[in-house]
Design a protein around this motif. Structure first.
Motif: not given
Length: 81
Positions: A44-45, A75-77, A34-35, A66-69
């Motif tokens: 993202v799509e 969330d962790k900034g 993904v990265l 992908v969205l969760e990652l």
């Protein structure tokens, strides 16, 4: 990915690392895939579709992963959503 976040291959250890300010993260193979596609140009799509094609997997399943990652990194900034 933001300029301060770098995905690099650690040849000595044979693994990928994600370099963040004062941190080193060791993403799994899925996260690395993904990265590698996060270039600031792809949506993202587009990332989802590319991975679904590469892994012959359902787009809905890939999109969720992908969205969760990405949300976890946000969330962790590490990244901005």
């Amino acid at each position: 990915m933001p300029a301060y976040l770098k995905l690099r291959h650690d040849a000595g250890r044979g693994r990928w690392v994600l370099l963040a300010p004062e941190r080193i993260l060791t993403p799994d193979e899925t996260a690395v895939a993904v990265l590698k596609l996060c270039d600031g140009k792809r949506t993202v799509e587009e990332i989802t579709e590319a991975l679904a094609k590469d892994y012959a997997a359902a787009v809905d399943v890939i999109r969720k992963d992908v969205l969760e990652l990405l949300q976890g990194l946000a969330d962790k900034g590490y990244i901005k959503a």
